[in-house]
Design a protein around this motif. Sequence first.
Motif, PDB file in Angstrom:
ATOM      1  N   ARG A  53       0.813  -1.205   0.000  1.00 47.30           N
ATOM      2  CA  ARG A  53       0.000   0.000   0.000  1.00 47.30           C
ATOM      3  C   ARG A  53       0.850   1.260   0.000  1.00 47.30           C
ATOM      4  NH1 ARG A  53      -2.350   0.352   4.800  1.00 47.30           N
ATOM      5  NH2 ARG A  53      -1.772  -1.692   5.513  1.00 47.30           N
ATOM      6  N   ARG A  54       1.890   1.260   0.834  1.00 49.97           N
ATOM      7  CA  ARG A  54       2.611   2.515   1.068  1.00 49.97           C
ATOM      8  C   ARG A  54       3.864   2.681   0.224  1.00 49.97           C
ATOM      9  NH1 ARG A  54       2.779   5.046   6.603  1.00 49.97           N
ATOM     10  NH2 ARG A  54       4.856   5.316   5.779  1.00 49.97           N
ATOM     11  N   LYS A  55       4.439   1.601  -0.244  1.00 50.17           N
ATOM     12  CA  LYS A  55       5.662   1.616  -1.049  1.00 50.17           C
ATOM     13  C   LYS A  55       6.888   2.038  -0.256  1.00 50.17           C
ATOM     14  CE  LYS A  55       3.496   1.146  -5.111  1.00 50.17           C
ATOM     15  NZ  LYS A  55       3.540  -0.132  -5.781  1.00 50.17           N
ATOM     16  N   PHE A  56       6.712   2.534   0.944  1.00 50.99           N
ATOM     17  CA  PHE A  56       7.802   3.194   1.658  1.00 50.99           C
ATOM     18  C   PHE A  56       7.574   2.990   3.147  1.00 50.99           C
ATOM     19  CE2 PHE A  56       9.449   6.881   3.850  1.00 50.99           C
ATOM     20  CZ  PHE A  56      10.673   7.104   3.242  1.00 50.99           C
ATOM     21  N   GLU A  57       8.568   2.468   3.847  1.00 53.39           N
ATOM     22  CA  GLU A  57       8.381   2.226   5.274  1.00 53.39           C
ATOM     23  C   GLU A  57       9.729   2.272   5.966  1.00 53.39           C
ATOM     24  OE1 GLU A  57       5.373   1.989   6.590  1.00 53.39           O
ATOM     25  OE2 GLU A  57       6.200   1.821   8.595  1.00 53.39           O
ATOM     26  N   HIS A  58       9.727   2.879   7.139  1.00 50.28           N
ATOM     27  CA  HIS A  58      10.945   2.916   7.942  1.00 50.28           C
ATOM     28  C   HIS A  58      11.377   1.494   8.282  1.00 50.28           C
ATOM     29  CE1 HIS A  58      12.727   3.044  12.066  1.00 50.28           C
ATOM     30  NE2 HIS A  58      13.599   3.724  11.363  1.00 50.28           N
ATOM     31  N   PHE A  59      12.683   1.256   8.307  1.00 52.19           N
ATOM     32  CA  PHE A  59      13.190  -0.104   8.451  1.00 52.19           C
ATOM     33  C   PHE A  59      14.304  -0.107   9.494  1.00 52.19           C
ATOM     34  CE2 PHE A  59      16.194  -3.376   6.664  1.00 52.19           C
ATOM     35  CZ  PHE A  59      15.443  -4.461   7.075  1.00 52.19           C
ATOM     36  N   LEU A  60      14.118  -0.883  10.559  1.00 54.69           N
ATOM     37  CA  LEU A  60      15.119  -0.953  11.624  1.00 54.69           C
ATOM     38  C   LEU A  60      15.490   0.450  12.099  1.00 54.69           C
ATOM     39  CD1 LEU A  60      17.308  -3.801  10.127  1.00 54.69           C
ATOM     40  CD2 LEU A  60      15.421  -3.982  11.744  1.00 54.69           C
ATOM     41  N   GLY A  61      16.781   0.712  12.315  1.00 55.31           N
ATOM     42  CA  GLY A  61      17.155   2.032  12.813  1.00 55.31           C
ATOM     43  C   GLY A  61      18.041   2.763  11.841  1.00 55.31           C
ATOM     44  N   ALA A  62      18.631   3.850  12.296  1.00 47.98           N
ATOM     45  CA  ALA A  62      19.719   4.521  11.593  1.00 47.98           C
ATOM     46  C   ALA A  62      19.379   4.965  10.180  1.00 47.98           C
ATOM     47  CB  ALA A  62      20.959   3.630  11.554  1.00 47.98           C
ATOM     48  N   GLY A  63      18.152   5.372   9.954  1.00 47.27           N
ATOM     49  CA  GLY A  63      17.825   6.012   8.688  1.00 47.27           C
ATOM     50  C   GLY A  63      17.726   5.092   7.493  1.00 47.27           C
ATOM     51  N   TYR A  64      17.422   3.827   7.688  1.00 50.49           N
ATOM     52  CA  TYR A  64      17.207   2.928   6.548  1.00 50.49           C
ATOM     53  C   TYR A  64      15.718   2.795   6.268  1.00 50.49           C
ATOM     54  CZ  TYR A  64      22.069   1.571   6.607  1.00 50.49           C
ATOM     55  OH  TYR A  64      23.435   1.602   6.529  1.00 50.49           O
ATOM     56  N   TYR A  65      15.405   2.708   4.972  1.00 48.78           N
ATOM     57  CA  TYR A  65      14.005   2.602   4.578  1.00 48.78           C
ATOM     58  C   TYR A  65      13.812   1.444   3.614  1.00 48.78           C
ATOM     59  CZ  TYR A  65      13.222   6.939   6.916  1.00 48.78           C
ATOM     60  OH  TYR A  65      13.126   7.883   7.900  1.00 48.78           O
ATOM     61  N   LEU A  66      12.671   0.791   3.770  1.00 48.24           N
ATOM     62  CA  LEU A  66      12.286  -0.268   2.850  1.00 48.24           C
ATOM     63  C   LEU A  66      11.369   0.341   1.804  1.00 48.24           C
ATOM     64  CD1 LEU A  66      11.254  -3.495   4.792  1.00 48.24           C
ATOM     65  CD2 LEU A  66      12.875  -3.340   2.912  1.00 48.24           C
ATOM     66  N   GLU A  67      11.640   0.037   0.559  1.00 43.90           N
ATOM     67  CA  GLU A  67      10.779   0.541  -0.508  1.00 43.90           C
ATOM     68  C   GLU A  67      10.370  -0.608  -1.410  1.00 43.90           C
ATOM     69  OE1 GLU A  67      11.674   4.757  -1.953  1.00 43.90           O
ATOM     70  OE2 GLU A  67      13.582   3.702  -1.980  1.00 43.90           O
ATOM     71  N   MET A  68       9.234  -0.419  -2.090  1.00 45.85           N
ATOM     72  CA  MET A  68       8.803  -1.407  -3.060  1.00 45.85           C
ATOM     73  C   MET A  68       8.857  -0.779  -4.448  1.00 45.85           C
ATOM     74  SD  MET A  68       5.369  -3.751  -3.107  1.00 45.85           S
ATOM     75  CE  MET A  68       5.903  -4.753  -1.719  1.00 45.85           C
ATOM     76  N   GLY A  69       9.492  -1.480  -5.362  1.00 52.87           N
ATOM     77  CA  GLY A  69       9.585  -0.992  -6.733  1.00 52.87           C
ATOM     78  C   GLY A  69       8.296  -1.214  -7.493  1.00 52.87           C
ATOM     79  N   ASP A  70       8.275  -0.774  -8.745  1.00 48.51           N
ATOM     80  CA  ASP A  70       7.016  -0.855  -9.497  1.00 48.51           C
ATOM     81  C   ASP A  70       6.662  -2.286  -9.903  1.00 48.51           C
ATOM     82  OD1 ASP A  70       8.998  -1.139 -11.346  1.00 48.51           O
ATOM     83  OD2 ASP A  70       8.327   0.462 -12.684  1.00 48.51           O
ATOM     84  N   GLN A  71       7.608  -3.221  -9.767  1.00 46.09           N
ATOM     85  CA  GLN A  71       7.299  -4.627 -10.060  1.00 46.09           C
ATOM     86  C   GLN A  71       7.231  -5.466  -8.782  1.00 46.09           C
ATOM     87  OE1 GLN A  71       6.681  -5.699 -13.284  1.00 46.09           O
ATOM     88  NE2 GLN A  71       6.849  -3.527 -13.787  1.00 46.09           N
ATOM     89  N   GLY A  72       7.169  -4.840  -7.633  1.00 52.58           N
ATOM     90  CA  GLY A  72       6.994  -5.590  -6.389  1.00 52.58           C
ATOM     91  C   GLY A  72       8.287  -5.990  -5.705  1.00 52.58           C
ATOM     92  N   GLY A  73       9.431  -5.512  -6.180  1.00 56.41           N
ATOM     93  CA  GLY A  73      10.690  -5.821  -5.522  1.00 56.41           C
ATOM     94  C   GLY A  73      10.879  -4.979  -4.262  1.00 56.41           C
ATOM     95  N   LEU A  74      11.598  -5.548  -3.287  1.00 55.29           N
ATOM     96  CA  LEU A  74      11.854  -4.819  -2.044  1.00 55.29           C
ATOM     97  C   LEU A  74      13.287  -4.303  -2.048  1.00 55.29           C
ATOM     98  CD1 LEU A  74      10.213  -7.214   0.567  1.00 55.29           C
ATOM     99  CD2 LEU A  74       9.221  -5.211  -0.518  1.00 55.29           C
ATOM    100  N   TYR A  75      13.456  -3.052  -1.648  1.00 55.00           N
ATOM    101  CA  TYR A  75      14.763  -2.426  -1.644  1.00 55.00           C
ATOM    102  C   TYR A  75      14.997  -1.704  -0.325  1.00 55.00           C
ATOM    103  CZ  TYR A  75      14.496  -3.234  -6.622  1.00 55.00           C
ATOM    104  OH  TYR A  75      14.380  -3.830  -7.835  1.00 55.00           O
ATOM    105  N   VAL A  76      16.268  -1.672   0.084  1.00 53.24           N
ATOM    106  CA  VAL A  76      16.645  -0.902   1.260  1.00 53.24           C
ATOM    107  C   VAL A  76      17.381   0.345   0.780  1.00 53.24           C
ATOM    108  CG1 VAL A  76      17.949  -0.905   3.414  1.00 53.24           C
ATOM    109  CG2 VAL A  76      16.832  -2.999   2.633  1.00 53.24           C
ATOM    110  N   SER A  77      16.929   1.508   1.238  1.00 54.02           N
ATOM    111  CA  SER A  77      17.513   2.765   0.780  1.00 54.02           C
ATOM    112  C   SER A  77      17.772   3.699   1.949  1.00 54.02           C
ATOM    113  CB  SER A  77      16.574   3.487  -0.194  1.00 54.02           C
ATOM    114  OG  SER A  77      16.157   2.646  -1.223  1.00 54.02           O
ATOM    115  N   ARG A  78      18.692   4.624   1.712  1.00 49.77           N
ATOM    116  CA  ARG A  78      18.852   5.775   2.590  1.00 49.77           C
ATOM    117  C   ARG A  78      18.605   7.019   1.740  1.00 49.77           C
ATOM    118  NH1 ARG A  78      23.812   5.294   6.635  1.00 49.77           N
ATOM    119  NH2 ARG A  78      22.338   6.584   7.756  1.00 49.77           N
ATOM    120  N   PHE A  79      18.277   8.112   2.393  1.00 46.63           N
ATOM    121  CA  PHE A  79      17.974   9.326   1.651  1.00 46.63           C
ATOM    122  C   PHE A  79      18.768  10.508   2.181  1.00 46.63           C
ATOM    123  CE2 PHE A  79      14.413   6.587   0.950  1.00 46.63           C
ATOM    124  CZ  PHE A  79      14.112   6.780  -0.381  1.00 46.63           C
ATOM    125  N   MET A  80      19.309  11.278   1.236  1.00 49.06           N
ATOM    126  CA  MET A  80      20.025  12.506   1.565  1.00 49.06           C
ATOM    127  C   MET A  80      19.364  13.655   0.806  1.00 49.06           C
ATOM    128  SD  MET A  80      22.742  11.531   3.409  1.00 49.06           S
ATOM    129  CE  MET A  80      23.980  12.807   3.199  1.00 49.06           C
TER     130      MET A  80
END
Length: 188
Positions: free
Chosen positions: A112-139
């Motif tokens: 639903r959200r495509k974007f969710e906080h993940f664990l600590g230290a500024g890591y985020y889980l994202e879902m790509g347009d084909q349903g893949g899961l990715y871990v990202s940081r943002f600056m």
Amino acid sequence: MSTENHGTQNGDNSLNVGVGDFRGASLNISHNQRPTFTPEQMNIQRHPSLGGRGLKSERVSAFGVITGLASLVGLYFTLFPLSGKSGSWPPLFMFSFIIAMIAVVTVAVLRRRKFEHFLGAGYYLEMGDQGGLYVSRFMAVCPWCGSNMQLRHVGPKEGPRDDRFICERNPSQHTIDLDPTVLPEIEE
Ligand SMILES: [Zn+2]
């Protein structure tokens, strides 16, 4: 006499520079009374973690369901062993069951959200347009002072938490709440 005291006026007419004091402005969207910036103005950059590799969300869901069921079976036979001798593994099965449930719930939320906080230290889980899961940081670059900003998940321990870009130079005043829907989708 009435012209005295020019130098000590303060308060009402003072100029409030920065964020957080926009009372009286006509724009008033719930609690968010801050100026908004576009991703271009902030120069938001996504930094993929784990080498940018994605996990198929279907596999994570399947992993969660299978692990969850296996944990329940394990828990059952530990509590009610066939041999009649009570085992000592419930904490392990409870733990793996919780991990499995977190995996299932996280994937459901990400759909639903495509974007969710993940664990600590500024890591985020994202879902790509084909349903893949990715871990990202943002600056980003601070629109006020040009310093680096990092996206953090901040707020009271019990209360609602926000995903907020925080300036390295002025972390208390230069902050911008992120609307994750403005982020570009991950194309797969
Ligand atoms: Zn700044």
